[in-house]
Design an enzyme around this catalytic site. Structure first.
Site, PDB file in Angstrom:
ATOM      1  N   LYS A 138     -12.590  10.984  -8.190  1.00 52.83           N
ATOM      2  CA  LYS A 138     -12.350  11.115  -6.742  1.00 52.83           C
ATOM      3  C   LYS A 138     -10.871  10.918  -6.416  1.00 52.83           C
ATOM      4  CE  LYS A 138     -13.068   7.413  -3.902  1.00 52.83           C
ATOM      5  NZ  LYS A 138     -11.948   7.074  -3.010  1.00 52.83           N
ATOM      6  N   ASN A 139     -10.292   9.842  -6.926  1.00 50.25           N
ATOM      7  CA  ASN A 139      -8.924   9.512  -6.514  1.00 50.25           C
ATOM      8  C   ASN A 139      -7.871  10.404  -7.174  1.00 50.25           C
ATOM      9  OD1 ASN A 139      -9.942   7.634  -4.823  1.00 50.25           O
ATOM     10  ND2 ASN A 139      -9.482   5.857  -6.112  1.00 50.25           N
ATOM     11  N   ARG A 157      -8.442   7.706   3.949  1.00 50.31           N
ATOM     12  CA  ARG A 157      -7.005   7.478   3.788  1.00 50.31           C
ATOM     13  C   ARG A 157      -6.317   8.520   2.906  1.00 50.31           C
ATOM     14  NH1 ARG A 157      -3.523   3.205   4.499  1.00 50.31           N
ATOM     15  NH2 ARG A 157      -1.930   3.086   2.891  1.00 50.31           N
ATOM     16  N   CYS A 174      -9.406  -0.352   7.776  1.00 52.79           N
ATOM     17  CA  CYS A 174     -10.244  -0.362   6.583  1.00 52.79           C
ATOM     18  C   CYS A 174     -10.836  -1.746   6.352  1.00 52.79           C
ATOM     19  CB  CYS A 174      -9.404   0.060   5.387  1.00 52.79           C
ATOM     20  SG  CYS A 174     -10.404   0.439   3.992  1.00 52.79           S
ATOM     21  N   ARG A 221      -3.998  -1.733   5.461  1.00 52.97           N
ATOM     22  CA  ARG A 221      -3.534  -0.673   4.559  1.00 52.97           C
ATOM     23  C   ARG A 221      -2.305  -0.012   5.185  1.00 52.97           C
ATOM     24  NH1 ARG A 221      -8.212   1.924   1.581  1.00 52.97           N
ATOM     25  NH2 ARG A 221      -6.548   2.716   0.279  1.00 52.97           N
ATOM     26  N   PRO A 222      -1.133  -0.665   5.062  1.00 55.98           N
ATOM     27  CA  PRO A 222       0.066  -0.121   5.708  1.00 55.98           C
ATOM     28  C   PRO A 222       0.506   1.205   5.102  1.00 55.98           C
ATOM     29  CG  PRO A 222       0.619  -2.009   4.313  1.00 55.98           C
ATOM     30  CD  PRO A 222      -0.870  -1.868   4.273  1.00 55.98           C
ATOM     31  N   ASP A 274       4.071   1.950   5.304  1.00 55.61           N
ATOM     32  CA  ASP A 274       5.540   1.863   5.343  1.00 55.61           C
ATOM     33  C   ASP A 274       6.190   2.528   4.128  1.00 55.61           C
ATOM     34  OD1 ASP A 274       4.140  -0.423   4.155  1.00 55.61           O
ATOM     35  OD2 ASP A 274       6.131  -1.172   3.639  1.00 55.61           O
ATOM     36  N   LEU A 275       5.572   2.406   2.957  1.00 57.18           N
ATOM     37  CA  LEU A 275       6.208   2.974   1.752  1.00 57.18           C
ATOM     38  C   LEU A 275       6.170   4.508   1.780  1.00 57.18           C
ATOM     39  CD1 LEU A 275       4.803   0.495  -0.939  1.00 57.18           C
ATOM     40  CD2 LEU A 275       7.118   0.557   0.007  1.00 57.18           C
ATOM     41  N   ASP A 284     -10.428  -1.524  -7.805  1.00 56.73           N
ATOM     42  CA  ASP A 284     -11.626  -0.743  -7.477  1.00 56.73           C
ATOM     43  C   ASP A 284     -12.823  -1.100  -8.365  1.00 56.73           C
ATOM     44  OD1 ASP A 284     -10.154   0.459  -5.527  1.00 56.73           O
ATOM     45  OD2 ASP A 284      -9.794   2.315  -6.624  1.00 56.73           O
ATOM     46  N   ILE A 343      -4.187  -7.041  -5.218  1.00 53.07           N
ATOM     47  CA  ILE A 343      -3.832  -5.787  -4.533  1.00 53.07           C
ATOM     48  C   ILE A 343      -4.251  -5.865  -3.059  1.00 53.07           C
ATOM     49  CG2 ILE A 343      -4.021  -3.250  -4.560  1.00 53.07           C
ATOM     50  CD1 ILE A 343      -2.914  -4.249  -7.177  1.00 53.07           C
TER      51      ILE A 343
END
Ligand code: EPZ
Length: 422
Positions: A22-23, A92, A116, A121-122, A124-125, A309, A331
């Site tokens: 999925k990811n 996301r 979430c 879940r920022p 900024d990056l 996960d 995390i």
């Protein structure tokens, strides 16, 4: 809404095939927008998140066809500029279209992703990286509006955050940099296998990328990309989940097929420490549980560390390891919603900051429980496999976002499990 009903205590025996990741596939679908030519992606799992991403690509103007695990994306010439709230807020990974749309169109308006259950879940990056490539970014009415009218420019970008590297921020910057003028270096890049898969797809599309899989990626921008054909890597989190399933009940013997053992070494290591017999093949892992489980001490970390996960699923395993285990989340410090539900099944878990202290028991007792997020849903099903009596896992809609036919795969291994309407 559906619920999953599990009768616990059955040994699992047999083989299970792992689906595409999925990811990995979600960023690949965003990357397909970087060219007007068609791309074909194979081994695409039939998941709710994939369906959501298909809807988003269609709203953006691409033609998409999906059947038999093969996905064809034809972006064509004219893409729309706006990725709307009703799709991006539900998932996301769809935020990844920001990098590809900006690179291709010189402008993009993408809804901010939603909140979430696993904690803040920022983004900024993501924004720092895209600004580093010369775009201007503003937040307007809940949307990220990015503009680079004269195109993006290669640059040195440091992508480290408070919790280390970011998988999807690296994906967004990597995609955008493929069409930027000049060379980009992403420092503190994430090196998860899903990102390596993305880089490999981009290279097939004509991108010039080196260093993917390490913390320093070099991207020499090219003028245009072409369509490509690619097979998605297998899902290391699904593989890990089935390995834990094979460890839940004494006497189980499960062969996990079509997986990449080298992507799940951290899981293999922890299961071995718990006393599980593991045999690795080239694309298989055999998991056998004979004796009583040993306790574990686990800390989640970016790849190749133990994946967040699989934290919830591994916690389900430690609940049946008599003694005290400790799991520390590095995390997402708040990713512990499953704790109260596991406690309803008869074990004792205490939270101390970002650590869970688990007092494992010999036997869990089946109970009605509520699923909160994707991996927590899987963890509760795993706990149900080892519990005495019936466990009803309610509100399992999250499960279908990330596991393809999990109950069918588990029943093929001998689990007594069914899906019912609430
Ligand atoms: C990906 O999310 C995965 N999602 C997640 O899987 C996974 O849990 C996560 O990586 C970590 O491995 C997809 O690939 C679709 P991050 P991502 O940015 O990329 C912080 C699942 O169950 N951060 O690598 O969004 C962040 O808060 C899902 O399948 C910032 O500070 O995660 C976290 O602490 C859930 N600023 C850390 O970095 C940012 O701009 C790592 O998150 C971005 C992230």
């Amino acid at each position: 809404m559906d619920k999953i009903v599990v009768q616990g205590g059955r040994k699992l025996k047999g083989e299970v095939r792992i689906s595409g990741a999925k990811n990995a596939v979600l960023p690949l679908m965003a990357a397909a927008l970087l060219t007007e030519e068609p791309s074909q992606i194979e081994n695409v799992p039939n998941l709710q998140d994939v369906q959501t991403m298909i809807k988003l690509l269609r709203v953006l103007g691409a033609k998409v066809h999906y059947s038999d695990h093969i996905l064809e994306v034809k972006p064509g010439r004219d893409l729309k500029l706006v990725a709307p709230y009703h799709l991006v807020s539900t998932m996301r990974a769809s935020f990844c279209v920001l990098g590809s749309m900006l690179a291709r169109l010189g402008e993009a308006k993408v809804s901010l992703p939603g909140g979430c259950i696993i904690g803040p879940r920022p983004i900024d990056l993501h924004l720092k990286g895209l600004e580093g490539l010369g775009s201007t970014i503003s937040i307007e009415h809940g949307y990220v509006v990015a503009r680079a009218k004269n195109g993006l420019c290669g640059s040195d970008i440091f992508l480290g955050g408070k919790f280390g590297s970011s998988v999807l921020a690296t994906a967004n910057v990597l995609m955008a940099a493929t069409l930027a003028r000049g060379t980009t270096y992403i420092e503190n890049a994430a090196c998860e296998p899903e990102l390596v898969d993305l880089a490999n797809f981009l290279i097939k599309m004509g991108a010039n990328i080196k260093g993917h899989g390490s913390h320093l990626i070099e991207i020499k921008g090219v003028r245009k990309l072409r369509g490509a054909r690619h097979t998605v890597i297998s899902d290391r989190i699904e593989a890990g989940t089935f390995m834990v399933a094979g460890a839940m009940v004494k006497g189980s013997d499960v062969l996990v097929r079509d997986c990449c053992p080298e992507h799940i070494m951290a899981v293999i290591d922890k299961l071995s420490q718990a006393g599980i017999a593991i045999k690795k093949g080239r694309t298989t892992v055999r998991v056998r549980r004979n004796g009583t489980l040993k306790t574990l001490d686990i800390t989640t970390l970016p790849y190749p560390g133990f994946p967040t996960d699989l934290q919830a699923q591994m916690m389900a395993l430690t609940t049946v390891a008599p003694g005290i285990s400790v799991i520390t989340e590095k995390i997402y410090p708040d990713r512990f919603i499953h704790v109260s539900e596991l406690n309803r099944m008869g074990c004792k878990i205490f939270l101390e900051g970002a650590s869970a202290i688990i007092h494992g028991v010999v036997r869990l007792s089946g109970a009605p429980v509520m699923a909160s997020d994707l991996r927590a849903s899987a963890a509760l099903i795993l706990a149900g496999l080892a519990a005495e009596g019936t466990t009803e896992v309610r509100r399992v809609y999250h499960l279908d976002r990330g596991y393809e036919q999990i109950e069918k795969k588990l029943s093929s291994l001998g689990a007594v499990i069914r899906r019912e309407k609430e």
